[in-house]
Motif scaffolding. Sequence first.
Motif, mmCIF file in Angstrom:
data_model
loop_
_atom_site.group_PDB
_atom_site.id
_atom_site.type_symbol
_atom_site.label_atom_id
_atom_site.label_comp_id
_atom_site.label_asym_id
_atom_site.label_seq_id
_atom_site.Cartn_x
_atom_site.Cartn_y
_atom_site.Cartn_z
ATOM 1 N N LYS A 130 0.813 -1.215 0.000
ATOM 2 C CA LYS A 130 0.000 0.000 0.000
ATOM 3 C C LYS A 130 0.851 1.272 0.000
ATOM 4 N N SER A 131 1.869 1.353 0.839
ATOM 5 C CA SER A 131 2.663 2.575 0.925
ATOM 6 C C SER A 131 3.472 2.806 -0.351
ATOM 7 N N MET A 132 3.974 1.732 -0.954
ATOM 8 C CA MET A 132 4.736 1.877 -2.195
ATOM 9 C C MET A 132 3.826 2.370 -3.314
ATOM 10 N N SER A 133 2.642 1.819 -3.409
ATOM 11 C CA SER A 133 1.693 2.258 -4.432
ATOM 12 C C SER A 133 1.314 3.721 -4.235
ATOM 13 N N ALA A 134 1.122 4.138 -2.984
ATOM 14 C CA ALA A 134 0.787 5.536 -2.690
ATOM 15 C C ALA A 134 1.943 6.457 -3.072
ATOM 16 N N MET A 135 3.175 6.031 -2.789
ATOM 17 C CA MET A 135 4.332 6.838 -3.134
ATOM 18 C C MET A 135 4.449 6.997 -4.652
ATOM 19 N N LEU A 136 4.256 5.917 -5.397
ATOM 20 C CA LEU A 136 4.340 5.986 -6.859
ATOM 21 C C LEU A 136 3.260 6.909 -7.432
ATOM 22 N N LYS A 137 2.078 6.857 -6.837
ATOM 23 C CA LYS A 137 0.992 7.748 -7.272
ATOM 24 C C LYS A 137 1.365 9.201 -6.984
ATOM 25 N N HIS A 138 1.958 9.452 -5.818
ATOM 26 C CA HIS A 138 2.398 10.804 -5.451
ATOM 27 C C HIS A 138 3.449 11.310 -6.435
ATOM 28 N N ILE A 139 4.409 10.474 -6.777
ATOM 29 C CA ILE A 139 5.456 10.884 -7.715
ATOM 30 C C ILE A 139 4.831 11.236 -9.065
ATOM 31 N N GLY A 140 3.981 10.355 -9.558
ATOM 32 C CA GLY A 140 3.353 10.570 -10.859
ATOM 33 C C GLY A 140 2.484 11.811 -10.920
ATOM 34 N N SER A 141 1.970 12.254 -9.776
ATOM 35 C CA SER A 141 1.129 13.453 -9.755
ATOM 36 C C SER A 141 1.935 14.720 -9.461
ATOM 37 N N SER A 142 3.210 14.579 -9.165
ATOM 38 C CA SER A 142 4.075 15.746 -8.917
ATOM 39 C C SER A 142 4.445 16.388 -10.253
ATOM 40 N N PRO A 143 4.544 17.720 -10.281
ATOM 41 C CA PRO A 143 4.845 18.395 -11.539
ATOM 42 C C PRO A 143 6.194 17.973 -12.127
ATOM 43 N N MET A 144 6.183 17.695 -13.420
ATOM 44 C CA MET A 144 7.393 17.364 -14.179
ATOM 45 C C MET A 144 8.125 16.125 -13.653
ATOM 46 N N CYS A 145 7.369 15.222 -13.026
ATOM 47 C CA CYS A 145 7.931 13.969 -12.510
ATOM 48 C C CYS A 145 7.244 12.796 -13.201
ATOM 49 N N HIS A 146 8.028 11.802 -13.570
ATOM 50 C CA HIS A 146 7.520 10.662 -14.311
ATOM 51 C C HIS A 146 8.024 9.373 -13.677
ATOM 52 N N VAL A 147 7.151 8.385 -13.593
ATOM 53 C CA VAL A 147 7.491 7.085 -13.004
ATOM 54 C C VAL A 147 7.720 6.081 -14.122
ATOM 55 N N ARG A 148 8.819 5.348 -14.016
ATOM 56 C CA ARG A 148 9.137 4.281 -14.972
ATOM 57 C C ARG A 148 9.375 3.027 -14.147
ATOM 58 N N LEU A 149 8.549 2.016 -14.355
ATOM 59 C CA LEU A 149 8.614 0.811 -13.536
ATOM 60 C C LEU A 149 9.290 -0.353 -14.247
ATOM 61 N N GLY A 150 10.114 -1.048 -13.487
ATOM 62 C CA GLY A 150 10.679 -2.314 -13.921
ATOM 63 C C GLY A 150 9.824 -3.427 -13.361
ATOM 64 N N THR A 151 10.369 -4.620 -13.331
ATOM 65 C CA THR A 151 9.631 -5.760 -12.807
ATOM 66 C C THR A 151 10.411 -6.389 -11.665
ATOM 67 N N LEU A 152 9.697 -7.143 -10.862
ATOM 68 C CA LEU A 152 10.314 -7.904 -9.775
ATOM 69 C C LEU A 152 10.205 -9.377 -10.112
ATOM 70 N N LYS A 153 11.283 -10.088 -9.919
ATOM 71 C CA LYS A 153 11.305 -11.525 -10.195
ATOM 72 C C LYS A 153 11.812 -12.277 -8.979
ATOM 73 N N GLN A 154 11.149 -13.400 -8.713
ATOM 74 C CA GLN A 154 11.599 -14.282 -7.649
ATOM 75 C C GLN A 154 12.255 -15.483 -8.311
ATOM 76 N N ARG A 155 13.468 -15.752 -7.910
ATOM 77 C CA ARG A 155 14.169 -16.898 -8.488
ATOM 78 C C ARG A 155 13.474 -18.188 -8.093
ATOM 79 N N GLN A 156 13.485 -19.113 -9.008
ATOM 80 C CA GLN A 156 12.838 -20.405 -8.797
ATOM 81 C C GLN A 156 13.344 -21.054 -7.508
ATOM 82 N N GLY A 157 12.429 -21.335 -6.605
ATOM 83 C CA GLY A 157 12.767 -22.032 -5.373
ATOM 84 C C GLY A 157 13.500 -21.182 -4.350
#
Length: 188
Positions: free
Chosen positions: A68-95
């Motif tokens: 929840k807090s990470m999602s809220a922070m990303l939303k805050h960044i995206g709504s800040s003037p002249m700020c843009h969010v670029r997301l990568g991915t998270l991967k869990q290694r097998q096992g």
Amino acid sequence: MKAYAYVDGAFLRDRASFAIRQMLGCEPELDFNNVRNVLQAQRLFYYDCVELESRTGEAAADFELRTKSMSAMLKHIGSSPMCHVRLGTLKQRQGRRRISQKEVDVKVAVDMLTHAAARSVEKAILLTGDLDFRPVVESLVQLGIVVEIAHDPLVTAGELLEAADIRRALDIHGWVSMCSNKFQRLHP
């Protein structure tokens, strides 16, 4: 001089949190308009990852609470003037339990080189400490782009700093200046 800031989100969150906890005993309240202003950039590009699925055996409510807090922070960044969010991915290694970021460093490098090639930027400010960025820094310098590394001197690779034109070490004042105005009033 048109300047863009490229922010390694995990680095920013980790180092600002470490410095402010050490000095003030609390967690920072980052404000991304202030981050952009401290870095003296017209635009800020923030790179990070957020988990989109619950972990194996994790209840939906626990997942929601944890992210929840990470999602809220990303939303805050995206709504800040002249700020843009670029997301990568998270991967869990097998096992394995360890989860790692993927695509983030590549997205930073591609965006920096794309902006340089389009001549939409004259100065690139990179907030990180990761030596993996040295090749893109060297390439930008060769292209005539002024490159500044904003960094934490405790954990930043010396070879990365040597590749840049300008090095700006962030101290407690820099980290606090990146926080909300309310946070700054409470912690002068």
